[in-house]
Scaffold this motif. Structure first.
Motif, PDB file in Angstrom:
ATOM      1  N   THR A 172       7.262 -27.078 -40.702  1.00 22.36           N
ATOM      2  CA  THR A 172       7.955 -26.105 -41.556  1.00 22.36           C
ATOM      3  C   THR A 172       9.178 -26.717 -42.215  1.00 22.36           C
ATOM      4  O   THR A 172       9.901 -26.022 -42.935  1.00 22.36           O
ATOM      5  CB  THR A 172       8.372 -24.888 -40.723  1.00 22.36           C
ATOM      6  OG1 THR A 172       9.219 -25.317 -39.633  1.00 22.36           O
ATOM      7  CG2 THR A 172       7.144 -24.166 -40.160  1.00 22.36           C
ATOM      8  N   ALA A 173       9.431 -28.025 -41.976  1.00 21.89           N
ATOM      9  CA  ALA A 173      10.604 -28.690 -42.567  1.00 21.89           C
ATOM     10  C   ALA A 173      10.432 -28.832 -44.066  1.00 21.89           C
ATOM     11  O   ALA A 173       9.313 -29.044 -44.555  1.00 21.89           O
ATOM     12  CB  ALA A 173      10.814 -30.060 -41.926  1.00 21.89           C
ATOM     13  N   VAL A 174      11.545 -28.711 -44.792  1.00 19.35           N
ATOM     14  CA  VAL A 174      11.509 -28.855 -46.258  1.00 19.35           C
ATOM     15  C   VAL A 174      12.441 -29.962 -46.746  1.00 19.35           C
ATOM     16  O   VAL A 174      12.466 -30.250 -47.954  1.00 19.35           O
ATOM     17  CB  VAL A 174      11.885 -27.517 -46.928  1.00 19.35           C
ATOM     18  CG1 VAL A 174      10.837 -26.454 -46.622  1.00 19.35           C
ATOM     19  CG2 VAL A 174      13.268 -27.030 -46.484  1.00 19.35           C
TER      20      VAL A 174
ATOM     21  N   TYR B 230      -0.203 -19.145 -50.322  1.00 20.62           N
ATOM     22  CA  TYR B 230      -0.745 -20.388 -50.881  1.00 20.62           C
ATOM     23  C   TYR B 230      -1.931 -20.843 -50.051  1.00 20.62           C
ATOM     24  O   TYR B 230      -2.087 -20.461 -48.881  1.00 20.62           O
ATOM     25  CB  TYR B 230       0.308 -21.503 -50.876  1.00 20.62           C
ATOM     26  CG  TYR B 230       1.331 -21.391 -51.986  1.00 20.62           C
ATOM     27  CD1 TYR B 230       1.244 -22.188 -53.120  1.00 20.62           C
ATOM     28  CD2 TYR B 230       2.392 -20.489 -51.885  1.00 20.62           C
ATOM     29  CE1 TYR B 230       2.188 -22.095 -54.140  1.00 20.62           C
ATOM     30  CE2 TYR B 230       3.329 -20.379 -52.898  1.00 20.62           C
ATOM     31  CZ  TYR B 230       3.227 -21.192 -54.020  1.00 20.62           C
ATOM     32  OH  TYR B 230       4.148 -21.089 -55.025  1.00 20.62           O
ATOM     33  N   ARG B 231      -2.773 -21.658 -50.691  1.00 24.58           N
ATOM     34  CA  ARG B 231      -3.811 -22.413 -49.988  1.00 24.58           C
ATOM     35  C   ARG B 231      -3.389 -23.875 -50.011  1.00 24.58           C
ATOM     36  O   ARG B 231      -3.076 -24.442 -51.067  1.00 24.58           O
ATOM     37  CB  ARG B 231      -5.157 -22.248 -50.685  1.00 24.58           C
ATOM     38  CG  ARG B 231      -5.755 -20.877 -50.539  1.00 24.58           C
ATOM     39  CD  ARG B 231      -6.367 -20.647 -49.182  1.00 24.58           C
ATOM     40  NE  ARG B 231      -7.526 -21.516 -48.958  1.00 24.58           N
ATOM     41  CZ  ARG B 231      -8.231 -21.536 -47.824  1.00 24.58           C
ATOM     42  NH1 ARG B 231      -7.853 -20.767 -46.800  1.00 24.58           N
ATOM     43  NH2 ARG B 231      -9.264 -22.328 -47.688  1.00 24.58           N
TER      44      ARG B 231
ATOM     45  N   ALA C 261     -11.273 -32.952 -47.887  1.00 21.61           N
ATOM     46  CA  ALA C 261      -9.955 -32.439 -47.537  1.00 21.61           C
ATOM     47  C   ALA C 261     -10.081 -31.213 -46.640  1.00 21.61           C
ATOM     48  O   ALA C 261     -11.075 -30.494 -46.667  1.00 21.61           O
ATOM     49  CB  ALA C 261      -9.182 -32.091 -48.806  1.00 21.61           C
ATOM     50  N   HIS C 262      -9.033 -31.025 -45.847  1.00 26.47           N
ATOM     51  CA  HIS C 262      -8.972 -29.851 -44.984  1.00 26.47           C
ATOM     52  C   HIS C 262      -8.061 -28.816 -45.627  1.00 26.47           C
ATOM     53  O   HIS C 262      -7.084 -29.168 -46.289  1.00 26.47           O
ATOM     54  CB  HIS C 262      -8.457 -30.235 -43.599  1.00 26.47           C
ATOM     55  CG  HIS C 262      -9.327 -31.237 -42.897  1.00 26.47           C
ATOM     56  ND1 HIS C 262     -10.503 -30.902 -42.287  1.00 26.47           N
ATOM     57  CD2 HIS C 262      -9.180 -32.584 -42.728  1.00 26.47           C
ATOM     58  CE1 HIS C 262     -11.058 -31.977 -41.762  1.00 26.47           C
ATOM     59  NE2 HIS C 262     -10.276 -33.026 -42.023  1.00 26.47           N
ATOM     60  N   PHE C 263      -8.405 -27.541 -45.418  1.00 25.99           N
ATOM     61  CA  PHE C 263      -7.673 -26.473 -46.089  1.00 25.99           C
ATOM     62  C   PHE C 263      -7.131 -25.495 -45.063  1.00 25.99           C
ATOM     63  O   PHE C 263      -7.722 -25.290 -43.997  1.00 25.99           O
ATOM     64  CB  PHE C 263      -8.578 -25.727 -47.087  1.00 25.99           C
ATOM     65  CG  PHE C 263      -9.152 -26.627 -48.148  1.00 25.99           C
ATOM     66  CD1 PHE C 263      -8.420 -26.912 -49.288  1.00 25.99           C
ATOM     67  CD2 PHE C 263     -10.423 -27.188 -47.998  1.00 25.99           C
ATOM     68  CE1 PHE C 263      -8.946 -27.728 -50.271  1.00 25.99           C
ATOM     69  CE2 PHE C 263     -10.942 -28.006 -48.975  1.00 25.99           C
ATOM     70  CZ  PHE C 263     -10.205 -28.284 -50.116  1.00 25.99           C
ATOM     71  N   SER C 264      -5.996 -24.899 -45.417  1.00 21.15           N
ATOM     72  CA  SER C 264      -5.374 -23.893 -44.560  1.00 21.15           C
ATOM     73  C   SER C 264      -4.632 -22.905 -45.446  1.00 21.15           C
ATOM     74  O   SER C 264      -4.339 -23.186 -46.611  1.00 21.15           O
ATOM     75  CB  SER C 264      -4.404 -24.550 -43.563  1.00 21.15           C
ATOM     76  OG  SER C 264      -3.369 -25.244 -44.268  1.00 21.15           O
ATOM     77  N   ALA C 265      -4.360 -21.763 -44.893  1.00 23.75           N
ATOM     78  CA  ALA C 265      -3.637 -20.723 -45.616  1.00 23.75           C
ATOM     79  C   ALA C 265      -2.217 -20.631 -45.087  1.00 23.75           C
ATOM     80  O   ALA C 265      -1.972 -20.814 -43.893  1.00 23.75           O
ATOM     81  CB  ALA C 265      -4.339 -19.372 -45.467  1.00 23.75           C
ATOM     82  N   GLY C 266      -1.303 -20.369 -45.970  1.00 24.21           N
ATOM     83  CA  GLY C 266       0.084 -20.257 -45.556  1.00 24.21           C
ATOM     84  C   GLY C 266       0.924 -19.648 -46.654  1.00 24.21           C
ATOM     85  O   GLY C 266       0.397 -19.080 -47.621  1.00 24.21           O
TER      86      GLY C 266
ATOM     87  N   VAL D  32       8.205 -23.113 -45.854  1.00 25.06           N
ATOM     88  CA  VAL D  32       6.762 -23.277 -45.925  1.00 25.06           C
ATOM     89  C   VAL D  32       6.144 -22.977 -44.560  1.00 25.06           C
ATOM     90  O   VAL D  32       6.760 -23.234 -43.527  1.00 25.06           O
ATOM     91  CB  VAL D  32       6.389 -24.707 -46.387  1.00 25.06           C
ATOM     92  CG1 VAL D  32       6.814 -25.742 -45.348  1.00 25.06           C
ATOM     93  CG2 VAL D  32       4.885 -24.812 -46.669  1.00 25.06           C
ATOM     94  N   THR D  33       4.955 -22.402 -44.569  1.00 24.65           N
ATOM     95  CA  THR D  33       4.168 -22.188 -43.356  1.00 24.65           C
ATOM     96  C   THR D  33       2.726 -22.566 -43.654  1.00 24.65           C
ATOM     97  O   THR D  33       2.301 -22.575 -44.812  1.00 24.65           O
ATOM     98  CB  THR D  33       4.210 -20.716 -42.902  1.00 24.65           C
ATOM     99  OG1 THR D  33       3.639 -19.883 -43.933  1.00 24.65           O
ATOM    100  CG2 THR D  33       5.628 -20.256 -42.607  1.00 24.65           C
TER     101      THR D  33
END
Length: 490
Positions: free
Chosen positions: A102-104, A156-157, A140-145, A96-97
């Protein structure tokens, strides 16, 4: 090729195509931006709903390993502490980014182990307890990755929601929603636009070309006819006039009117040259004959006749020169002339003529113009009246309706109504006038009317052989106007 591109049709087609292209590109870009914004907003909403759902479970102190997480393909989830440790994550999440970490693979703690032993107590002893934690109600805050689920990576958003559990630990829940739908829709619309836009522009260019060609077809007919008229020098021909009421029809009518005026002008010039040649031939031939006789037989030389022919030739040349200057658009002078005084001077020069001239002139009536040309007009009118009068000529000068009027009347037979305009044509002499004329060429009245028009006036003939010269009153001089505007200058 240059001729085609330089045509009006080509420029119109290119211009219309360029305008439509700019409009379609702007509309297409706007459509794509709006579509992407709406779809992105819907994706953010799905991600926020998933994040709020998981945050609500965390606020109820549900153990991290027992959180009910949505499918990884739809909504990959991470629960992260404030210091960046991963506490829970979707099972099939490989990478994930775009989130805080980035840990899963979640980090286990002693508290998590104790939760396994207290499950029964939680289920029986605290099932009715109020929530121990608190979900932040801030937006909520949003980011792209990106996220890799079961080996498949996609964009994803991510929505991030802050939550506090029963131990007052603050955590952040990240939930993602795929952008596959948004990307697919935008790609489909973009592809349709890339295919449809060129096709639409071709249609616009073709329709504009055909419409412009049809609209300009009469113009081409006008051009071809004008070229034929130029080649044949036949000014009697006319260009075709379309039945429409647009600019092209008005152009055709104006062109035909111009051709009519040009034809009349050329015919008038031809008649003028022919009549001038005819009028000049007689005095020149007579003068030559007298000089040849005088050279052979000096005692037979008619000196008076030769002088008369020379004077007649000189006057005719002067008339032709004046007409040439008037036709060239020579503007009259701007001198201030006393009209009554000018009439009296011209009348006094003709008191020794065949019939007397009586003048009724009011003093102080002034006019702006050329003294020599106006004297020529009045002199021509007086000469014409004396040739046709029986007993006398009367001249009056007065002001009427703000204009100056000179009327010259004689007691002759008058001018027939049907001939009252014809007598002002050049080299025209009525039969009666021709029998009584003493050598005039028929230019006097034509010159008089042309001079009157150059001075902004008119020259007409009415009943009873009354010729009326109507001239505009002079404008106020700048100096007089300035003096009149000063206080106390009355």
């Amino acid at each position: 090729m240059r001729r085609v591109l330089g045509s009006v049709r080509a420029r119109a087609a290119l211009g219309a195509t360029a305008v439509v292209a700019v409009a379609l590109i702007a509309a297409g870009v706007s459509l794509l931006l709006v579509l992407r914004s709406n779809l992105t907003g819907q994706t953010d909403l799905r991600a926020e709903i998933a994040a709020q759902n998981v945050a609500s479970q965390v606020a109820l102190d549900v153990p991290y390993h027992k959180l009910h997480l949505p499918d990884s393909d739809e909504n990959p989830v991470q629960v992260v502490t404030e210091d960046g440790r991963l506490r829970a994550a979707s099972d099939d999440l490989d990478a994930v980014t775009g989130t805080a970490t980035t840990a899963v693979h979640p980090v286990q703690s002693e508290h998590d182990d104790s939760d396994d032993h207290d499950d029964s107590d939680d289920d029986h002893g605290r099932s009715d307890d109020p929530p121990r934690g608190k979900v932040s109600h801030d937006h909520a805050h949003f980011s792209a990755g990106t996220a890799t689920v079961d080996g498949d990576t996609a964009d994803y958003r991510f929505a991030s929601v802050e939550v506090t559990n029963g131990s007052d630990d603050t955590l952040i829940v990240y939930a993602g929603a795929p952008l596959t739908t948004e990307q697919s829709a935008v790609s489909t619309v973009r592809g349709a636009m890339l295919i449809g836009l060129p096709a639409l522009l071709v249609v616009v260019a073709g329709v504009t070309w055909l419409v412009t060609r049809r609209a300009l077809r009469p113009v081409e007919g006008i051009r071809q006819e004008m070229a034929a008229i130029t080649a044949s020098e036949d000014l009697a021909r006319r260009v075709p006039e379309p039945g429409s009421h647009d600019e092209v029809a008005r152009l055709a009518r104006t062109t035909n009117e111009t051709l009519t005026a040009l034809e009349k002008s050329v015919d008038r010039q031809r008649r003028f040259v022919a009549d001038a040649s005819h009028e000049l031939r007689s005095p020149i031939a007579s003068l030559r004959t007298q000089l040849e006789v005088g050279a052979a037989h000096p005692e037979l030389l008619d000196v008076d006749g030769a002088v008369a022919d020379t004077v007649r030739l000189q006057e005719l040349a002067a008339d032709l020169l004046l007409l040439a200057r008037l036709d060239a658009g020579e503007r009259p002078g701007a001198a201030r002339i006393d009209l009554g005084e000018l009439v009296r001077e011209e009348a006094s020069r003709r008191q020794t003529g065949r019939v007397p001239v009586t003048v009724h002139a009011v003093g102080g009536l002034e006019v702006d113009g050329s003294r020599g040309q106006l004297a020529r007009v009045i002199g021509n009118l007086l000469d014409n009246a004396q040739r046709h009068a029986r007993a006398g000529v009367e001249v009056s000068v007065r002001k009427r309706d703000g204009r100056l009027v000179v009327e010259v009347a004689d007691d002759g037979p008058g001018v027939p109504p049907e001939e009252r305009e014809r007598i002002f044509e050049r080299f025209v002499r009525l039969d009666d006038a021709r029998t009584r004329d003493d050598g005039g060429a028929g230019l006097g009245l034509a010159i008089a009317r042309d001079v009157a028009h150059r001075h902004g006036g008119t020259l007409t003939v009415g009943d009873g052989s009354v010729f009326a010269l109507d001239l505009p009153a002079p404008r106020a001089r700048d100096g007089a106007g300035a003096r009149a505007g000063r206080p106390g200058s009355d």
